[in-house]
Scaffold this motif. Sequence first.
Motif, PDB file in Angstrom:
ATOM      1  N   SER A 182      33.766  50.371  38.104  1.00  0.00           N
ATOM      2  CA  SER A 182      32.502  49.878  38.657  1.00  0.00           C
ATOM      3  C   SER A 182      32.005  48.666  37.884  1.00  0.00           C
ATOM      4  CB  SER A 182      31.439  50.989  38.630  1.00  0.00           C
ATOM      5  OG  SER A 182      31.817  52.063  39.456  1.00  0.00           O
ATOM      6  N   ALA A 183      32.221  48.686  36.557  1.00  0.00           N
ATOM      7  CA  ALA A 183      31.815  47.549  35.735  1.00  0.00           C
ATOM      8  C   ALA A 183      32.589  46.301  36.118  1.00  0.00           C
ATOM      9  CB  ALA A 183      32.012  47.872  34.259  1.00  0.00           C
ATOM     10  N   GLU A 184      33.876  46.461  36.425  1.00  0.00           N
ATOM     11  CA  GLU A 184      34.683  45.311  36.826  1.00  0.00           C
ATOM     12  C   GLU A 184      34.200  44.742  38.155  1.00  0.00           C
ATOM     13  OE1 GLU A 184      39.349  44.108  37.810  1.00  0.00           O
ATOM     14  OE2 GLU A 184      38.854  46.068  36.959  1.00  0.00           O
ATOM     15  N   ILE A 185      33.888  45.615  39.118  1.00  0.00           N
ATOM     16  CA  ILE A 185      33.402  45.147  40.420  1.00  0.00           C
ATOM     17  C   ILE A 185      32.086  44.395  40.250  1.00  0.00           C
ATOM     18  CG2 ILE A 185      32.500  45.926  42.649  1.00  0.00           C
ATOM     19  CD1 ILE A 185      34.541  48.236  42.499  1.00  0.00           C
ATOM     20  N   SER A 186      31.196  44.952  39.431  1.00  0.00           N
ATOM     21  CA  SER A 186      29.893  44.311  39.220  1.00  0.00           C
ATOM     22  C   SER A 186      30.042  42.972  38.510  1.00  0.00           C
ATOM     23  CB  SER A 186      28.987  45.246  38.414  1.00  0.00           C
ATOM     24  OG  SER A 186      27.711  44.693  38.239  1.00  0.00           O
ATOM     25  N   LEU A 187      30.923  42.914  37.494  1.00  0.00           N
ATOM     26  CA  LEU A 187      31.101  41.659  36.756  1.00  0.00           C
ATOM     27  C   LEU A 187      31.814  40.616  37.624  1.00  0.00           C
ATOM     28  CD1 LEU A 187      30.234  40.889  33.894  1.00  0.00           C
ATOM     29  CD2 LEU A 187      32.589  41.176  33.165  1.00  0.00           C
ATOM     30  N   ARG A 188      32.706  41.069  38.503  1.00  0.00           N
ATOM     31  CA  ARG A 188      33.351  40.126  39.417  1.00  0.00           C
ATOM     32  C   ARG A 188      32.317  39.524  40.376  1.00  0.00           C
ATOM     33  NH1 ARG A 188      38.425  39.714  40.176  1.00  0.00           N
ATOM     34  NH2 ARG A 188      38.881  41.810  39.433  1.00  0.00           N
ATOM     35  N   GLU A 189      31.392  40.352  40.834  1.00  0.00           N
ATOM     36  CA  GLU A 189      30.325  39.846  41.694  1.00  0.00           C
ATOM     37  C   GLU A 189      29.445  38.866  40.930  1.00  0.00           C
ATOM     38  OE1 GLU A 189      28.170  42.363  44.750  1.00  0.00           O
ATOM     39  OE2 GLU A 189      26.632  42.220  43.182  1.00  0.00           O
ATOM     40  N   LEU A 190      29.185  39.139  39.659  1.00  0.00           N
ATOM     41  CA  LEU A 190      28.405  38.216  38.842  1.00  0.00           C
ATOM     42  C   LEU A 190      29.131  36.879  38.702  1.00  0.00           C
ATOM     43  CD1 LEU A 190      25.778  38.065  37.099  1.00  0.00           C
ATOM     44  CD2 LEU A 190      27.228  38.588  35.128  1.00  0.00           C
ATOM     45  N   ALA A 191      30.456  36.916  38.547  1.00  0.00           N
ATOM     46  CA  ALA A 191      31.227  35.672  38.466  1.00  0.00           C
ATOM     47  C   ALA A 191      31.103  34.880  39.763  1.00  0.00           C
ATOM     48  CB  ALA A 191      32.694  35.988  38.171  1.00  0.00           C
ATOM     49  N   ALA A 192      31.143  35.581  40.907  1.00  0.00           N
ATOM     50  CA  ALA A 192      30.985  34.894  42.195  1.00  0.00           C
ATOM     51  C   ALA A 192      29.588  34.301  42.327  1.00  0.00           C
ATOM     52  CB  ALA A 192      31.261  35.866  43.347  1.00  0.00           C
ATOM     53  N   LEU A 193      28.575  35.029  41.854  1.00  0.00           N
ATOM     54  CA  LEU A 193      27.214  34.492  41.877  1.00  0.00           C
ATOM     55  C   LEU A 193      27.116  33.230  41.032  1.00  0.00           C
ATOM     56  CD1 LEU A 193      25.143  37.791  41.526  1.00  0.00           C
ATOM     57  CD2 LEU A 193      25.078  36.251  43.475  1.00  0.00           C
ATOM     58  N   ALA A 194      27.706  33.267  39.822  1.00  0.00           N
ATOM     59  CA  ALA A 194      27.652  32.104  38.934  1.00  0.00           C
ATOM     60  C   ALA A 194      28.350  30.907  39.566  1.00  0.00           C
ATOM     61  CB  ALA A 194      28.284  32.449  37.588  1.00  0.00           C
ATOM     62  N   GLU A 195      29.495  31.138  40.213  1.00  0.00           N
ATOM     63  CA  GLU A 195      30.217  30.041  40.846  1.00  0.00           C
ATOM     64  C   GLU A 195      29.456  29.496  42.050  1.00  0.00           C
ATOM     65  OE1 GLU A 195      33.870  32.026  41.508  1.00  0.00           O
ATOM     66  OE2 GLU A 195      34.751  31.404  39.612  1.00  0.00           O
ATOM     67  N   THR A 196      28.802  30.394  42.797  1.00  0.00           N
ATOM     68  CA  THR A 196      27.976  29.942  43.909  1.00  0.00           C
ATOM     69  C   THR A 196      26.848  29.049  43.423  1.00  0.00           C
ATOM     70  OG1 THR A 196      28.484  31.952  45.170  1.00  0.00           O
ATOM     71  CG2 THR A 196      26.542  30.710  45.835  1.00  0.00           C
ATOM     72  N   ALA A 197      26.329  29.339  42.238  1.00  0.00           N
ATOM     73  CA  ALA A 197      25.254  28.515  41.664  1.00  0.00           C
ATOM     74  C   ALA A 197      25.772  27.193  41.133  1.00  0.00           C
ATOM     75  CB  ALA A 197      24.553  29.287  40.544  1.00  0.00           C
ATOM     76  N   GLY A 198      27.079  26.986  41.143  1.00  0.00           N
ATOM     77  CA  GLY A 198      27.656  25.729  40.695  1.00  0.00           C
ATOM     78  C   GLY A 198      28.194  25.757  39.286  1.00  0.00           C
ATOM     79  N   SER A 199      28.461  26.942  38.758  1.00  0.00           N
ATOM     80  CA  SER A 199      28.897  27.063  37.374  1.00  0.00           C
ATOM     81  C   SER A 199      30.403  27.242  37.267  1.00  0.00           C
ATOM     82  CB  SER A 199      28.213  28.268  36.708  1.00  0.00           C
ATOM     83  OG  SER A 199      26.820  28.204  36.853  1.00  0.00           O
ATOM     84  N   GLN A 200      30.900  27.039  36.061  1.00  0.00           N
ATOM     85  CA  GLN A 200      32.294  27.321  35.732  1.00  0.00           C
ATOM     86  C   GLN A 200      32.313  28.491  34.747  1.00  0.00           C
ATOM     87  OE1 GLN A 200      34.296  24.143  33.718  1.00  0.00           O
ATOM     88  NE2 GLN A 200      36.249  25.233  33.560  1.00  0.00           N
ATOM     89  N   VAL A 201      32.977  29.576  35.138  1.00  0.00           N
ATOM     90  CA  VAL A 201      33.044  30.763  34.289  1.00  0.00           C
ATOM     91  C   VAL A 201      34.140  30.555  33.247  1.00  0.00           C
ATOM     92  CG1 VAL A 201      33.417  33.245  34.208  1.00  0.00           C
ATOM     93  CG2 VAL A 201      32.215  32.231  36.158  1.00  0.00           C
ATOM     94  N   LEU A 202      33.743  30.564  31.976  1.00  0.00           N
ATOM     95  CA  LEU A 202      34.689  30.304  30.892  1.00  0.00           C
ATOM     96  C   LEU A 202      35.228  31.578  30.265  1.00  0.00           C
ATOM     97  CD1 LEU A 202      32.847  27.388  29.051  1.00  0.00           C
ATOM     98  CD2 LEU A 202      34.603  27.240  30.811  1.00  0.00           C
ATOM     99  N   ASP A 203      34.375  32.586  30.100  1.00  0.00           N
ATOM    100  CA  ASP A 203      34.797  33.801  29.405  1.00  0.00           C
ATOM    101  C   ASP A 203      33.812  34.904  29.742  1.00  0.00           C
ATOM    102  OD1 ASP A 203      36.196  35.541  27.767  1.00  0.00           O
ATOM    103  OD2 ASP A 203      36.354  34.116  26.116  1.00  0.00           O
ATOM    104  N   GLY A 204      34.085  36.099  29.237  1.00  0.00           N
ATOM    105  CA  GLY A 204      33.204  37.222  29.485  1.00  0.00           C
ATOM    106  C   GLY A 204      33.271  38.229  28.358  1.00  0.00           C
ATOM    107  N   LEU A 205      32.244  39.052  28.288  1.00  0.00           N
ATOM    108  CA  LEU A 205      32.167  40.103  27.275  1.00  0.00           C
ATOM    109  C   LEU A 205      31.647  41.354  27.954  1.00  0.00           C
ATOM    110  CD1 LEU A 205      32.367  40.882  24.241  1.00  0.00           C
ATOM    111  CD2 LEU A 205      29.960  40.237  24.032  1.00  0.00           C
TER     112      LEU A 205
END
Length: 526
Positions: A100-123
């Motif tokens: 579930s954490a992976e699904i939620s964090l993947r959605e967060l990555a999509a949100l960040a990219e939609t906002a125009g960001s580049q995802v560099l890393d995660g914790l």
Amino acid sequence: MTQYSDDPGRPTETREADERATQEARRVVERILARSGTALMEDASHSEADGDQLDLEERSALRRVAGLSTELDDVTEVEYRRLRLERVVLVGLYASDAESAEISLRELAALAETAGSQVLDGLLQRRRLPDPGTYLGTGKAQELAGIVADTGADTVVVDGELAPSQRRALEDVVKVKVVDRTALILDIFAQHAKSREGKAQVELAQLEYLLPRLRGWGESMSRQAGGQVGGAGAGMGSRGPGETKIELDRRRIRNRMAKLRRELKAMTPAREAKRAQRLSSPIPQVAIAGYTNAGKSSLLNRLTGAGVLVENALFATLDPTVRRAETPDGRTYTIADTVGFVRSLPHQLVEAFRSTLEEVDDAHLLLHVVDAAHPDPESQIAAVREVLADIDLGSVPEVLVLNKADLASPEALARLSGVAEHTVAVSAFTGEGVEELRELIAELLPRPAVELDVVVPYTRGDLVSQAHATGEVLAVDHLEHGTRLRARVDAALAAAIQTVARVSGVAGAAAEADASAADGDVRGAD
């Protein structure tokens, strides 16, 4: 008992379990980074039903330029300037369920990219509850600061809602801007809103979110000067108006919020007039709702040929779109595309868009679109139904539309088919199952209440046309005196047609035609 803190005196078994959790979290982050880019526009595919997609050029112009870092040199200024979200590091917590954490964090990555960001890393950290101080705890916060420094990120995005004190404390550690999930969603809404009312609603939600999160940064933000001439203060003649910079900002924000509320209130009569006009119309109404990026706009295009913007991004649609469509038996209805939902949708946005979402309550039928190919569609269904229940919109009859059936597994489709009373699997991209959906819509839409069998004079062909447009025409015959119409229509149209038939003197023509036909049958038998 398993410990989730950074206590060095933990038992060896606990430390080993935490090490395994850390390794699993790292693998989750690596999988997310390997598949990042799912929210980028150029990855979107379009079918022939989507039309020319003329809005794509405008949406592309609103994209933020990749590779630019923030123009701010000092993080202490971030509350008072508009900040670009460019190079980000994601942060998430989970108690036990890494999937579930992976699904939620993947959605967060999509949100960040939609906002125009580049995802560099995660914790990703495994702990039972967020740390009340820095959300992550001292050790993980320091580790995050190292990741930010190594990657050159200018923003940290947290998969949750931070308290103002948590955000301040985490910013003090990592030395860059910290944004939580709520702020990120608000930023996307601010980019995508197009109508005047939508922009005002988003700005009001942003200001409501920002007001308790303003922070002062010592003497540089102060407009008060006290103390004596020989002391630490600036002395006589240097006292300010009595307000600090943060107090001035709060007052300005409250004044702006009051102005926005007045503007939104002034827009209410026009919206209610349009709503009343739709309610007075005999044409049935269908609303499309569902999780963001489930394919609602693609389905609208497939059903109506509307050609509205389709983008592989979260919250691509904010302003509702209404189009006309026809059932297979010729009845006309309207179908409206609405804003998508998401887990933990900020309450500020739910309140701001309440008037928009209430349009669903006027519908005769709700098409709840679900991404059947998503790893966890059940949670998306629950999230949508939770928002609809919060604003008392759970009474509209629902059809669960399992979209992207061409990508979903048969097991997932079979599992989801039992979630609702009315379920249909479709693919808005290929057209699979769309005809079955049209048949189901025709079956569930309310039918006109009054059945007529009258002859309408040829001079009033407009009434026949109206019966075709808003009613259900069963049969049409062209007689000497006029058009014999057998149809089901609403009460108002039925009264108008019957009045015209009586005044024109052809009210009994239908019966005469029946009698003549019956007499002809008898003579033929002789």
